[in-house]
Design a protein around this motif. Structure first.
Motif, PDB file in Angstrom:
ATOM      1  N   MET A   1       0.851  -1.183   0.000  1.00 28.22           N
ATOM      2  CA  MET A   1       0.000   0.000   0.000  1.00 28.22           C
ATOM      3  C   MET A   1       0.892   1.239   0.000  1.00 28.22           C
ATOM      4  SD  MET A   1      -3.415   0.567   1.396  1.00 28.22           S
ATOM      5  CE  MET A   1      -4.284   2.065   1.258  1.00 28.22           C
ATOM      6  N   THR A   2       0.516   2.198  -0.783  1.00 28.32           N
ATOM      7  CA  THR A   2       1.285   3.431  -0.835  1.00 28.32           C
ATOM      8  C   THR A   2       0.447   4.571  -0.280  1.00 28.32           C
ATOM      9  OG1 THR A   2       0.545   3.880  -3.079  1.00 28.32           O
ATOM     10  CG2 THR A   2       2.617   2.688  -2.845  1.00 28.32           C
ATOM     11  N   GLY A   3       1.121   5.554   0.304  1.00 27.47           N
ATOM     12  CA  GLY A   3       0.441   6.715   0.843  1.00 27.47           C
ATOM     13  C   GLY A   3       0.532   7.874  -0.121  1.00 27.47           C
ATOM     14  N   PRO A   4       0.067   9.052   0.296  1.00 32.64           N
ATOM     15  CA  PRO A   4       0.139  10.225  -0.567  1.00 32.64           C
ATOM     16  C   PRO A   4       1.585  10.529  -0.949  1.00 32.64           C
ATOM     17  CG  PRO A   4      -1.156  10.672   1.405  1.00 32.64           C
ATOM     18  CD  PRO A   4      -0.527   9.321   1.578  1.00 32.64           C
ATOM     19  N   GLY A   5       1.818  10.795  -2.226  1.00 32.84           N
ATOM     20  CA  GLY A   5       3.149  11.150  -2.685  1.00 32.84           C
ATOM     21  C   GLY A   5       4.075   9.977  -2.902  1.00 32.84           C
ATOM     22  N   THR A   6       3.601   8.765  -2.705  1.00 33.24           N
ATOM     23  CA  THR A   6       4.439   7.591  -2.929  1.00 33.24           C
ATOM     24  C   THR A   6       3.857   6.762  -4.058  1.00 33.24           C
ATOM     25  OG1 THR A   6       3.273   6.242  -1.310  1.00 33.24           O
ATOM     26  CG2 THR A   6       5.173   7.475  -0.516  1.00 33.24           C
ATOM     27  N   PHE A   7       4.695   5.950  -4.655  1.00 30.03           N
ATOM     28  CA  PHE A   7       4.254   5.103  -5.751  1.00 30.03           C
ATOM     29  C   PHE A   7       5.086   3.835  -5.751  1.00 30.03           C
ATOM     30  CE2 PHE A   7       7.211   8.318  -7.066  1.00 30.03           C
ATOM     31  CZ  PHE A   7       8.179   7.646  -7.781  1.00 30.03           C
ATOM     32  N   GLU A   8       4.637   2.871  -6.512  1.00 29.81           N
ATOM     33  CA  GLU A   8       5.288   1.568  -6.586  1.00 29.81           C
ATOM     34  C   GLU A   8       6.045   1.471  -7.907  1.00 29.81           C
ATOM     35  OE1 GLU A   8       4.848  -0.311  -3.912  1.00 29.81           O
ATOM     36  OE2 GLU A   8       5.786  -2.149  -4.551  1.00 29.81           O
ATOM     37  N   ILE A   9       7.263   0.956  -7.861  1.00 24.98           N
ATOM     38  CA  ILE A   9       8.063   0.735  -9.059  1.00 24.98           C
ATOM     39  C   ILE A   9       8.276  -0.767  -9.195  1.00 24.98           C
ATOM     40  CG2 ILE A   9      10.303   1.070 -10.165  1.00 24.98           C
ATOM     41  CD1 ILE A   9      10.569   3.674  -8.582  1.00 24.98           C
ATOM     42  N   ARG A  10       8.076  -1.279 -10.417  1.00 24.31           N
ATOM     43  CA  ARG A  10       8.372  -2.679 -10.697  1.00 24.31           C
ATOM     44  C   ARG A  10       9.330  -2.722 -11.870  1.00 24.31           C
ATOM     45  NH1 ARG A  10       4.381  -7.216 -13.087  1.00 24.31           N
ATOM     46  NH2 ARG A  10       4.574  -5.821 -14.853  1.00 24.31           N
ATOM     47  N   VAL A  11      10.395  -3.481 -11.728  1.00 23.98           N
ATOM     48  CA  VAL A  11      11.395  -3.637 -12.780  1.00 23.98           C
ATOM     49  C   VAL A  11      11.632  -5.126 -12.976  1.00 23.98           C
ATOM     50  CG1 VAL A  11      13.801  -3.196 -13.429  1.00 23.98           C
ATOM     51  CG2 VAL A  11      12.540  -1.481 -12.118  1.00 23.98           C
ATOM     52  N   ILE A  12      11.676  -5.535 -14.221  1.00 18.53           N
ATOM     53  CA  ILE A  12      12.061  -6.902 -14.550  1.00 18.53           C
ATOM     54  C   ILE A  12      13.405  -6.806 -15.250  1.00 18.53           C
ATOM     55  CG2 ILE A  12      11.489  -8.970 -15.866  1.00 18.53           C
ATOM     56  CD1 ILE A  12       8.528  -8.196 -15.522  1.00 18.53           C
ATOM     57  N   CYS A  13      14.406  -7.513 -14.718  1.00 15.51           N
ATOM     58  CA  CYS A  13      15.758  -7.382 -15.264  1.00 15.51           C
ATOM     59  C   CYS A  13      16.542  -8.676 -15.052  1.00 15.51           C
ATOM     60  CB  CYS A  13      16.489  -6.217 -14.588  1.00 15.51           C
ATOM     61  SG  CYS A  13      16.746  -6.442 -12.822  1.00 15.51           S
ATOM     62  N   ALA A  14      17.726  -8.702 -15.651  1.00 15.50           N
ATOM     63  CA  ALA A  14      18.642  -9.819 -15.426  1.00 15.50           C
ATOM     64  C   ALA A  14      19.159  -9.733 -13.992  1.00 15.50           C
ATOM     65  CB  ALA A  14      19.803  -9.746 -16.412  1.00 15.50           C
ATOM     66  N   PRO A  15      19.362 -10.863 -13.331  1.00  9.89           N
ATOM     67  CA  PRO A  15      19.824 -10.834 -11.939  1.00  9.89           C
ATOM     68  C   PRO A  15      21.112 -10.036 -11.745  1.00  9.89           C
ATOM     69  CG  PRO A  15      19.142 -13.052 -12.523  1.00  9.89           C
ATOM     70  CD  PRO A  15      19.111 -12.237 -13.786  1.00  9.89           C
ATOM     71  N   GLU A  16      22.017 -10.089 -12.724  1.00 10.72           N
ATOM     72  CA  GLU A  16      23.289  -9.369 -12.574  1.00 10.72           C
ATOM     73  C   GLU A  16      23.126  -7.852 -12.663  1.00 10.72           C
ATOM     74  OE1 GLU A  16      23.024 -10.949 -16.833  1.00 10.72           O
ATOM     75  OE2 GLU A  16      22.723 -11.797 -14.840  1.00 10.72           O
ATOM     76  N   ASP A  17      21.972  -7.368 -13.131  1.00 12.83           N
ATOM     77  CA  ASP A  17      21.713  -5.927 -13.217  1.00 12.83           C
ATOM     78  C   ASP A  17      20.941  -5.384 -12.021  1.00 12.83           C
ATOM     79  OD1 ASP A  17      22.967  -5.763 -15.701  1.00 12.83           O
ATOM     80  OD2 ASP A  17      21.102  -6.176 -16.781  1.00 12.83           O
ATOM     81  N   ALA A  18      20.445  -6.256 -11.168  1.00 11.10           N
ATOM     82  CA  ALA A  18      19.553  -5.839 -10.078  1.00 11.10           C
ATOM     83  C   ALA A  18      20.198  -4.821  -9.133  1.00 11.10           C
ATOM     84  CB  ALA A  18      19.070  -7.062  -9.303  1.00 11.10           C
ATOM     85  N   ASP A  19      21.427  -5.039  -8.716  1.00 12.45           N
ATOM     86  CA  ASP A  19      22.074  -4.107  -7.785  1.00 12.45           C
ATOM     87  C   ASP A  19      22.278  -2.735  -8.415  1.00 12.45           C
ATOM     88  OD1 ASP A  19      22.170  -5.977  -5.760  1.00 12.45           O
ATOM     89  OD2 ASP A  19      24.228  -6.600  -6.200  1.00 12.45           O
ATOM     90  N   ARG A  20      22.692  -2.712  -9.677  1.00 10.29           N
ATOM     91  CA  ARG A  20      22.920  -1.439 -10.381  1.00 10.29           C
ATOM     92  C   ARG A  20      21.614  -0.667 -10.548  1.00 10.29           C
ATOM     93  NH1 ARG A  20      22.247  -0.158 -15.488  1.00 10.29           N
ATOM     94  NH2 ARG A  20      21.985  -2.317 -16.148  1.00 10.29           N
ATOM     95  N   ILE A  21      20.554  -1.364 -10.911  1.00  8.99           N
ATOM     96  CA  ILE A  21      19.251  -0.715 -11.098  1.00  8.99           C
ATOM     97  C   ILE A  21      18.708  -0.217  -9.771  1.00  8.99           C
ATOM     98  CG2 ILE A  21      16.846  -1.180 -11.709  1.00  8.99           C
ATOM     99  CD1 ILE A  21      18.000  -3.006 -13.950  1.00  8.99           C
ATOM    100  N   THR A  22      18.822  -1.026  -8.731  1.00  8.99           N
ATOM    101  CA  THR A  22      18.358  -0.622  -7.408  1.00  8.99           C
ATOM    102  C   THR A  22      19.100   0.621  -6.921  1.00  8.99           C
ATOM    103  OG1 THR A  22      17.779  -2.898  -6.869  1.00  8.99           O
ATOM    104  CG2 THR A  22      18.074  -1.402  -5.025  1.00  8.99           C
ATOM    105  N   ALA A  23      20.402   0.672  -7.134  1.00  4.08           N
ATOM    106  CA  ALA A  23      21.191   1.837  -6.733  1.00  4.08           C
ATOM    107  C   ALA A  23      20.778   3.080  -7.515  1.00  4.08           C
ATOM    108  CB  ALA A  23      22.679   1.560  -6.926  1.00  4.08           C
ATOM    109  N   ALA A  24      20.530   2.934  -8.806  1.00  2.05           N
ATOM    110  CA  ALA A  24      20.111   4.072  -9.621  1.00  2.05           C
ATOM    111  C   ALA A  24      18.753   4.604  -9.168  1.00  2.05           C
ATOM    112  CB  ALA A  24      20.064   3.682 -11.092  1.00  2.05           C
ATOM    113  N   LEU A  25      17.829   3.716  -8.838  1.00  2.00           N
ATOM    114  CA  LEU A  25      16.527   4.157  -8.341  1.00  2.00           C
ATOM    115  C   LEU A  25      16.650   4.840  -6.984  1.00  2.00           C
ATOM    116  CD1 LEU A  25      14.353   1.105  -9.416  1.00  2.00           C
ATOM    117  CD2 LEU A  25      14.248   3.434 -10.337  1.00  2.00           C
ATOM    118  N   ALA A  26      17.536   4.327  -6.132  1.00  2.00           N
ATOM    119  CA  ALA A  26      17.744   4.946  -4.818  1.00  2.00           C
ATOM    120  C   ALA A  26      18.380   6.331  -4.954  1.00  2.00           C
ATOM    121  CB  ALA A  26      18.609   4.048  -3.944  1.00  2.00           C
TER     122      ALA A  26
END
Length: 67
Positions: A1-26
């Motif tokens: 559940m998200t509150g005001p001003g928040t949203f959900e992100i879903r990414v489908i990627c190769a396992p070796e890209d997960a850390d890089r993508i997570t860091a970029a989103l952060a």
């Protein structure tokens, strides 16, 4: 559940890209914990993050009335 001003992100990627993508989103958003699940074919990973935009909404930005 998200509150005001928040949203959900879903990414489908190769396992070796997960850390890089997570860091970029952060870097771009304020994010919560990452939830990671394999895809049905087990070749990729699904990442779910709750995020909040770091930029204040336009209505919340201070306005310089002396301009």
């Amino acid at each position: 559940m998200t509150g005001p001003g928040t949203f959900e992100i879903r990414v489908i990627c190769a396992p070796e890209d997960a850390d890089r993508i997570t860091a970029a989103l952060a870097d771009a958003f304020t994010t919560g914990p990452v939830r990671a699940y394999p895809t049905r074919d087990r070749n990729r990973v699904r990442l779910y993050l709750t995020a909040t935009d770091r930029t204040p909404a336009l209505a919340e930005r201070p306005v310089d009335l002396d301009r």
